[in-house]
Design a protein around this motif. Structure first.
Motif, PDB file in Angstrom:
ATOM      1  N   ALA A   8      28.570   9.052   8.057  1.00 58.90           N
ATOM      2  CA  ALA A   8      28.047   8.379   9.022  1.00 58.90           C
ATOM      3  C   ALA A   8      26.815   7.665   9.023  1.00 58.90           C
ATOM      4  N   THR A   9      26.193   7.043   9.938  1.00 59.39           N
ATOM      5  CA  THR A   9      25.017   6.209  10.004  1.00 59.39           C
ATOM      6  C   THR A   9      24.234   6.765  10.925  1.00 59.39           C
ATOM      7  N   SER A  10      23.031   7.031  10.853  1.00 58.03           N
ATOM      8  CA  SER A  10      21.870   7.046  11.756  1.00 58.03           C
ATOM      9  C   SER A  10      20.975   6.024  11.827  1.00 58.03           C
ATOM     10  N   SER A  11      20.724   5.545  13.186  1.00 60.44           N
ATOM     11  CA  SER A  11      20.039   4.225  13.593  1.00 60.44           C
ATOM     12  C   SER A  11      18.527   4.723  14.437  1.00 60.44           C
ATOM     13  N   THR A  12      17.557   4.268  13.813  1.00 58.40           N
ATOM     14  CA  THR A  12      16.350   4.744  14.585  1.00 58.40           C
ATOM     15  C   THR A  12      15.527   3.462  14.930  1.00 58.40           C
ATOM     16  N   THR A  13      15.153   3.154  15.978  1.00 58.36           N
ATOM     17  CA  THR A  13      14.274   2.008  16.579  1.00 58.36           C
ATOM     18  C   THR A  13      12.807   2.290  16.136  1.00 58.36           C
ATOM     19  N   ILE A  14      12.196   1.361  15.354  1.00 54.22           N
ATOM     20  CA  ILE A  14      10.850   1.589  14.785  1.00 54.22           C
ATOM     21  C   ILE A  14      10.078   0.452  15.649  1.00 54.22           C
ATOM     22  N   HIS A  15       8.689   0.985  16.160  1.00 50.65           N
ATOM     23  CA  HIS A  15       7.890   0.114  16.736  1.00 50.65           C
ATOM     24  C   HIS A  15       6.530  -0.100  15.873  1.00 50.65           C
ATOM     25  N   PHE A  16       6.320  -1.106  15.337  1.00 50.49           N
ATOM     26  CA  PHE A  16       5.272  -1.320  14.203  1.00 50.49           C
ATOM     27  C   PHE A  16       4.194  -1.884  14.953  1.00 50.49           C
ATOM     28  N   ALA A  17       2.866  -1.292  14.307  1.00 52.00           N
ATOM     29  CA  ALA A  17       1.482  -1.483  15.061  1.00 52.00           C
ATOM     30  C   ALA A  17       1.237  -3.137  14.598  1.00 52.00           C
ATOM     31  N   ASP A  18       0.253  -3.615  15.319  1.00 50.71           N
ATOM     32  CA  ASP A  18      -0.073  -5.036  15.031  1.00 50.71           C
ATOM     33  C   ASP A  18      -1.301  -5.089  14.100  1.00 50.71           C
ATOM     34  N   VAL A  19      -0.846  -4.902  12.960  1.00 58.33           N
ATOM     35  CA  VAL A  19      -1.955  -4.415  11.946  1.00 58.33           C
ATOM     36  C   VAL A  19      -2.507  -5.880  11.209  1.00 58.33           C
ATOM     37  N   THR A  20      -3.555  -5.773  10.859  1.00 58.52           N
ATOM     38  CA  THR A  20      -4.321  -6.836  10.443  1.00 58.52           C
ATOM     39  C   THR A  20      -4.015  -7.271   8.906  1.00 58.52           C
ATOM     40  N   ASP A  21      -4.255  -8.454   8.599  1.00 61.72           N
ATOM     41  CA  ASP A  21      -4.146  -9.126   7.204  1.00 61.72           C
ATOM     42  C   ASP A  21      -4.836  -8.133   5.814  1.00 61.72           C
ATOM     43  N   ALA A  22      -6.005  -7.605   6.626  1.00 64.16           N
ATOM     44  CA  ALA A  22      -6.647  -6.672   5.627  1.00 64.16           C
ATOM     45  C   ALA A  22      -5.909  -5.436   5.298  1.00 64.16           C
ATOM     46  N   GLU A  23      -5.424  -4.855   6.458  1.00 65.91           N
ATOM     47  CA  GLU A  23      -4.685  -3.618   6.306  1.00 65.91           C
ATOM     48  C   GLU A  23      -3.314  -3.842   5.625  1.00 65.91           C
ATOM     49  N   ILE A  24      -2.731  -4.649   5.820  1.00 63.00           N
ATOM     50  CA  ILE A  24      -1.614  -5.376   5.059  1.00 63.00           C
ATOM     51  C   ILE A  24      -1.735  -5.202   3.451  1.00 63.00           C
ATOM     52  N   ALA A  25      -3.047  -6.058   3.184  1.00 63.50           N
ATOM     53  CA  ALA A  25      -3.299  -6.311   1.764  1.00 63.50           C
ATOM     54  C   ALA A  25      -3.730  -4.893   1.161  1.00 63.50           C
ATOM     55  N   ALA A  26      -4.352  -3.927   1.910  1.00 63.35           N
ATOM     56  CA  ALA A  26      -4.719  -2.645   1.538  1.00 63.35           C
ATOM     57  C   ALA A  26      -3.651  -1.880   1.255  1.00 63.35           C
ATOM     58  N   TYR A  27      -2.538  -1.790   2.258  1.00 65.21           N
ATOM     59  CA  TYR A  27      -1.293  -1.103   2.112  1.00 65.21           C
ATOM     60  C   TYR A  27      -0.589  -1.655   0.691  1.00 65.21           C
ATOM     61  N   VAL A  28      -0.298  -2.735   0.909  1.00 64.91           N
ATOM     62  CA  VAL A  28       0.569  -3.181  -0.312  1.00 64.91           C
ATOM     63  C   VAL A  28      -0.075  -2.905  -1.473  1.00 64.91           C
TER      64      VAL A  28
END
Length: 235
Positions: free
Chosen positions: A159-179
């Motif tokens: 069976a499959t589980s499906s969960t809705t995710i609400h993402f934060a409005d992260v900044t370009d700097a946060e994205i770069a650091a995370y990646v």
């Protein structure tokens, strides 16, 4: 007269290399064995699409979870047969396991995403995800390899589980650091809720464990269908 012996405690084998899935099971009192499949996921999806037509994301992850579990189950079945043939001389047998395979994909604005192929793709993915909501689908498949005398059913089900995710409005700097940490490159959807990406997920609707990669309530339900109590797996 000798007392009747009880069936051995069921063994769970995780057909996944995901550290998060393994850690989730361990934290819930289950210590599975691990065997990673060598599945060609693209080939499996291509074959399923040719046979059934375009797949919904919830069906695609289930097809992959089934293929992973059944591929590992075939290997285990062969090994058990060879081991049991060899053990006749020494009188030793070990019960076969219940195999569980999983696969996850993120559905966002009609598109479906697995693991990003590189840092550029992960960056683009996060720029598309930030401030929005998606659905994380995780397919689960069980194959019961236990001998009937040990309570085995021979069942293969999922069976499959499906969960809705609400993402934060992260900044370009946060994205770069995370990646730059490399974490988004190793996980479906390019995010985690149990790691560095947790601060970038504002909320979820559904099972938290399903987002991590294996839904404990769903696995418990599937085990119940083959008359295995979740508590029987506790170490």
């Amino acid at each position: 007269m000798s007392e009747p012996t009880s069936p051995p405690a069921p063994r769970l084998l995780l057909a996944s290399q995901s550290p998060a899935r393994l850690a989730t099971l361990r934290s819930a009192g289950v210590t599975p064995e691990v065997r990673v499949s060598g599945l060609d996921e693209d080939a499996v999806l291509d074959a399923a699409t040719a046979r059934f037509g375009a797949l919904d994301p919830a069906d695609a992850v289930l097809v992959l979870a089934q293929a992973k579990a059944e591929e590992v189950a075939q290997v285990i079945t062969r090994e058990v047969r060879e081991r049991d043939e060899a053990s006749d001389a020494v009188g030793h047998e070990e019960s076969a396991p219940i195999v569980v395979g999983c696969d996850s994909m993120l559905e966002l604005a009609g598109e479906v995403y697995g693991k990003p192929k590189d840092a550029d793709e992960a960056t683009a993915r996060w720029r598309a995800m930030r401030g929005r909501s998606g659905v994380l689908h995780t397919g689960h498949w069980l194959v019961d390899l236990r001998d009937p005398q040990d309570g085995g059913s021979g069942a293969t089900l999922g069976a499959t589980s499906s969960t809705t995710i609400h993402f934060a409005d992260v900044t370009d700097a946060e994205i770069a650091a995370y990646v730059a940490t490399g974490e988004p490159l190793a996980v479906a959807g390019a995010f985690t809720v149990d790691g560095l990406g947790g601060a970038f997920v504002e909320s979820i609707e559904g099972d938290h464990h399903g987002v991590v990669g294996i839904s404990l309530p769903l696995v418990r339900e599937l085990l119940g269908e083959i008359d295995v109590a979740w508590t029987d797996l506790w170490a």
